[in-house]
Motif scaffolding. Structure first.
Motif, PDB file in Angstrom:
ATOM      1  N   ALA A  82       4.349  -1.400  15.761  1.00  6.75           N
ATOM      2  CA  ALA A  82       3.641  -2.509  16.406  1.00  6.75           C
ATOM      3  C   ALA A  82       2.803  -3.342  15.434  1.00  6.75           C
ATOM      4  O   ALA A  82       1.991  -4.155  15.857  1.00  6.75           O
ATOM      5  CB  ALA A  82       2.729  -1.955  17.509  1.00  6.75           C
ATOM      6  N   LEU A  83       3.014  -3.158  14.127  1.00  5.00           N
ATOM      7  CA  LEU A  83       2.166  -3.807  13.135  1.00  5.00           C
ATOM      8  C   LEU A  83       2.892  -4.958  12.445  1.00  5.00           C
ATOM      9  O   LEU A  83       4.114  -4.967  12.341  1.00  5.00           O
ATOM     10  CB  LEU A  83       1.714  -2.785  12.087  1.00  5.00           C
ATOM     11  N   ASP A  84       2.122  -5.932  11.949  1.00  8.77           N
ATOM     12  CA  ASP A  84       2.726  -7.008  11.179  1.00  8.77           C
ATOM     13  C   ASP A  84       3.183  -6.464   9.819  1.00  8.77           C
ATOM     14  O   ASP A  84       2.802  -5.367   9.406  1.00  8.77           O
ATOM     15  CB  ASP A  84       1.745  -8.163  11.001  1.00  8.77           C
ATOM     16  N   VAL A  85       3.982  -7.258   9.113  1.00  9.51           N
ATOM     17  CA  VAL A  85       4.623  -6.783   7.894  1.00  9.51           C
ATOM     18  C   VAL A  85       3.610  -6.357   6.836  1.00  9.51           C
ATOM     19  O   VAL A  85       3.770  -5.317   6.175  1.00  9.51           O
ATOM     20  CB  VAL A  85       5.560  -7.873   7.326  1.00  9.51           C
ATOM     21  N   THR A  86       2.540  -7.132   6.668  1.00  8.62           N
ATOM     22  CA  THR A  86       1.537  -6.809   5.657  1.00  8.62           C
ATOM     23  C   THR A  86       0.846  -5.491   5.980  1.00  8.62           C
ATOM     24  O   THR A  86       0.672  -4.626   5.109  1.00  8.62           O
ATOM     25  CB  THR A  86       0.490  -7.929   5.547  1.00  8.62           C
ATOM     26  N   THR A  87       0.458  -5.319   7.243  1.00  8.90           N
ATOM     27  CA  THR A  87      -0.211  -4.086   7.648  1.00  8.90           C
ATOM     28  C   THR A  87       0.737  -2.900   7.565  1.00  8.90           C
ATOM     29  O   THR A  87       0.336  -1.797   7.199  1.00  8.90           O
ATOM     30  CB  THR A  87      -0.765  -4.225   9.079  1.00  8.90           C
ATOM     31  N   GLN A  88       2.014  -3.123   7.899  1.00 11.35           N
ATOM     32  CA  GLN A  88       3.010  -2.061   7.757  1.00 11.35           C
ATOM     33  C   GLN A  88       3.039  -1.541   6.326  1.00 11.35           C
ATOM     34  O   GLN A  88       3.035  -0.331   6.081  1.00 11.35           O
ATOM     35  CB  GLN A  88       4.403  -2.592   8.117  1.00 11.35           C
ATOM     36  N   ALA A  89       3.071  -2.469   5.374  1.00 16.43           N
ATOM     37  CA  ALA A  89       3.128  -2.084   3.959  1.00 16.43           C
ATOM     38  C   ALA A  89       1.887  -1.292   3.562  1.00 16.43           C
ATOM     39  O   ALA A  89       1.976  -0.312   2.806  1.00 16.43           O
ATOM     40  CB  ALA A  89       3.275  -3.325   3.087  1.00 16.43           C
ATOM     41  N   GLU A  90       0.734  -1.691   4.086  1.00 15.57           N
ATOM     42  CA  GLU A  90      -0.510  -0.986   3.763  1.00 15.57           C
ATOM     43  C   GLU A  90      -0.496   0.434   4.327  1.00 15.57           C
ATOM     44  O   GLU A  90      -0.898   1.391   3.648  1.00 15.57           O
ATOM     45  CB  GLU A  90      -1.705  -1.764   4.309  1.00 15.57           C
ATOM     46  N   VAL A  91      -0.031   0.580   5.562  1.00 12.11           N
ATOM     47  CA  VAL A  91       0.014   1.906   6.192  1.00 12.11           C
ATOM     48  C   VAL A  91       0.996   2.820   5.457  1.00 12.11           C
ATOM     49  O   VAL A  91       0.701   3.993   5.193  1.00 12.11           O
ATOM     50  CB  VAL A  91       0.393   1.783   7.690  1.00 12.11           C
ATOM     51  N   ILE A  92       2.159   2.298   5.094  1.00 10.37           N
ATOM     52  CA  ILE A  92       3.140   3.091   4.352  1.00 10.37           C
ATOM     53  C   ILE A  92       2.575   3.511   3.003  1.00 10.37           C
ATOM     54  O   ILE A  92       2.764   4.654   2.553  1.00 10.37           O
ATOM     55  CB  ILE A  92       4.450   2.297   4.168  1.00 10.37           C
ATOM     56  N   SER A  93       1.870   2.607   2.344  1.00 10.34           N
ATOM     57  CA  SER A  93       1.250   2.935   1.057  1.00 10.34           C
ATOM     58  C   SER A  93       0.231   4.059   1.202  1.00 10.34           C
ATOM     59  O   SER A  93       0.158   4.968   0.368  1.00 10.34           O
ATOM     60  CB  SER A  93       0.584   1.682   0.473  1.00 10.34           C
ATOM     61  N   ILE A  94      -0.552   4.014   2.281  1.00 10.30           N
ATOM     62  CA  ILE A  94      -1.535   5.072   2.542  1.00 10.30           C
ATOM     63  C   ILE A  94      -0.835   6.412   2.743  1.00 10.30           C
ATOM     64  O   ILE A  94      -1.211   7.437   2.163  1.00 10.30           O
ATOM     65  CB  ILE A  94      -2.390   4.709   3.776  1.00 10.30           C
ATOM     66  N   LEU A  95       0.214   6.418   3.564  1.00 11.95           N
ATOM     67  CA  LEU A  95       0.916   7.668   3.871  1.00 11.95           C
ATOM     68  C   LEU A  95       1.574   8.273   2.634  1.00 11.95           C
ATOM     69  O   LEU A  95       1.474   9.476   2.388  1.00 11.95           O
ATOM     70  CB  LEU A  95       1.970   7.423   4.954  1.00 11.95           C
ATOM     71  N   THR A  96       2.240   7.438   1.834  1.00 13.06           N
ATOM     72  CA  THR A  96       2.903   7.964   0.645  1.00 13.06           C
ATOM     73  C   THR A  96       1.884   8.450  -0.380  1.00 13.06           C
ATOM     74  O   THR A  96       2.099   9.460  -1.054  1.00 13.06           O
ATOM     75  CB  THR A  96       3.826   6.904   0.021  1.00 13.06           C
ATOM     76  N   GLY A  97       0.747   7.729  -0.485  1.00 18.19           N
ATOM     77  CA  GLY A  97      -0.296   8.164  -1.411  1.00 18.19           C
ATOM     78  C   GLY A  97      -0.909   9.486  -0.999  1.00 18.19           C
ATOM     79  O   GLY A  97      -1.119  10.380  -1.836  1.00 18.19           O
ATOM     80  N   LEU A  98      -1.181   9.643   0.290  1.00 18.48           N
ATOM     81  CA  LEU A  98      -1.771  10.887   0.785  1.00 18.48           C
ATOM     82  C   LEU A  98      -0.787  12.054   0.666  1.00 18.48           C
ATOM     83  O   LEU A  98      -1.180  13.182   0.383  1.00 18.48           O
ATOM     84  CB  LEU A  98      -2.197  10.718   2.246  1.00 18.48           C
ATOM     85  N   ARG A  99       0.496  11.769   0.870  1.00 23.38           N
ATOM     86  CA  ARG A  99       1.500  12.822   0.722  1.00 23.38           C
ATOM     87  C   ARG A  99       1.498  13.364  -0.708  1.00 23.38           C
ATOM     88  O   ARG A  99       1.506  14.575  -0.939  1.00 23.38           O
ATOM     89  CB  ARG A  99       2.883  12.275   1.051  1.00 23.38           C
TER      90      ARG A  99
END
Length: 319
Positions: A179-196
Motif C-alpha cells: 500500500a506504499l508509494d514507490v519511494t516509501t517502498q524502497a525505504e522499507v525494503i532498505s530497512i528490512l535488508t539492513g536489519l536482516r
C-alpha cells in the motif's frame, strides 16, 4: 530453522471444494531470505500465519511445520505464545488494520516486551531505539502518539519496530510494501535488508512482485492454488523460469524498456473450484490432455524444483 513438509490446511467440510494449502513444503535457513510469490488467493498469507499457529477458525491442518525441531502445529498454548514473542514475528499487509487505533504507539511496540517481564521504563527505552532504527525521526514523541497521526509509510515502520521488539530469529513479511508509494517502498525494503544483515535474521518475504523478490531474496518459491509450483535461487528463477505460471508472472510485469506487459490469461482457481489434474492447466498455453488428468508432483530439473508435467519439453525463452 524453519522446515515445512507436506503442509495442508482445509476448511470445515462443505466450506471449500479444495484445501487452502495442499502439500506445501519449504525451508528457511538462518540468515536466509526466501521469497513466496503468487497471485492473491494462492495461499501465501495462510502459509505465514501457519508458522505462527494462526490458522483460520474451524480449519484442520496436516503435515509437519517445525521451527528448530519443535512442531508448531502441536505446540501447547503457553509454548505457542512464547514462540510468537521470541522466535517468529510477522509484519502484516495493512498496518492500519493491525495496530489498535485506541492505543499509543509505545503500547504497541512494547507489548511483547512487557509480556515477557521487561520493566516499563526499560521497554520504552528499547522501543525508542527500535523506532529510531527504522527511520522515525523523533522516536520519543512517536511513542506518545496514536496511529492516526502517522502516514501509511510511517505506520509500516512502526509495524517493523514492533515485530523486531522480541528479537525474532525469523521475520515473516506479508507484502509489507503493497500500500506504499514507490519511494516509501524502497525505504522499507532498505530497512528490512539492513536489519536482516545486522541481526543475521531469516526472513520469509511474501510478495506478488517477482522482480522485487529477485532483488532481495536468496531463493524464491512460486505458489499457485495452494501449492508450490517452482523453487529456484532468485537470480536463476528470473533468468530461466521453468514453470509456465512463473513465466506468465514475469511477462505480466511492467518493463522499463517500453515493452508491453502481458497478463496471465483466465482467472485464478478459487476455493469453490474442484481441481483435477494440474490446477494451472485451464490457463496454461502449453497444457495437453494429460495435464487435465494427472496431478503434477514437484521434481528437480537442472537444479530447479518444478511441478509441471511438460517442464522438460518447454524452451527456456521468455516472451
Amino acid at each position: 530453522m524453519l522446515e515445512i513438509e507436506d503442509l495442508s490446511v482445509r476448511l470445515a467440510p462443505g466450506k471449500a471444494a479444495r484445501p487452502i494449502l495442499d502439500g506445501v513444503s519449504l525451508r528457511v535457513a538462518q540468515g536466509e531470505t526466501v521469497g513466496l510469490v503468487g497471485e492473491s488467493g494462492s495461499g501465501k498469507s495462510v502459509t505465514c500465519r501457519a508458522v505462527l499457529g494462526l490458522l483460520p477458525g474451524g480449519s484442520a491442518a496436516g503435515g509437519s511445520l517445525r521451527f528448530d525441531g519443535d512442531d508448531v502445529l502441536s505446540m501447547p498454548a503457553a509454548r505457542l505464545r512464547e514462540h510468537r514473542r521470541r522466535d517468529v514475528a510477522m509484519i502484516f499487509q495493512d498496518p492500519l488494520a493491525s495496530i489498535n487505533p485506541m492505543r499509543r504507539i509505545g503500547d504497541h511496540v512494547t507489548e511483547g516486551m512487557r509480556a515477557s517481564g521487561v520493566p516499563r521504563e526499560e521497554a520504552l527505552a528499547r522501543a525508542e531505539g527500535l523506532l529510531e532504527s527504522v527511520g522515525i525521526r523523533d522516536p520519543r514523541a512517536a511513542l506518545r502518539s496514536y496511529p492516526h497521526e502517522f502516514s501509511g509509510g510511517m505506520l509500516q515502520r512502526v509495524m517493523i519496530a514492533g515485530a523486531l521488539a522480541g528479537e525474532p530469529r525469523l521475520l515473516l513479511a506479508d507484502e509489507p510494501t503493497t500500500a506504499l508509494d514507490v519511494t516509501t517502498q524502497a525505504e522499507v525494503i532498505s530497512i528490512l535488508t539492513g536489519l536482516r544483515t545486522e541481526r543475521s535474521m531469516a526472513m520469509l518475504f511474501v510478495t506478488h512482485d517477482l522482480e522485487l523478490a529477485a532483488a532481495i531474496c536468496d531463493r524464491v518459491c512460486v505458489m499457485y492454488a495452494g501449492r508450490i509450483v517452482e523453487v529456484q535461487p532468485a537470480e536463476a528463477l528470473f533468468a530461466r523460469p521453468r514453470h509456465p505460471y512463473t513465466r506468465g508472472l514475469l511477462t505480466a510485469t511492467p518493463r522499463l524498456d517500453g515493452g508491453r506487459p502481458h497478463g496471465v490469461p483466465g482467472r485464478p482457481v478459487s476455493l469453490s473450484d474442484l481441481v483435477t489434474g494440474c490446477a494451472f492447466a485451464p490457463r496454461c498455453p502449453h497444457a495437453s490432455p494429460v495435464c487435465e488428468e494427472q496431478d503434477p508432483v514437484i521434481r528437480t530439473i537442472d537444479g530447479a524444483q518444478v511441478a509441471c508435467l511438460r517442464a522438460e519439453e518447454l524452451t527456456d525463452e521468455r516472451a
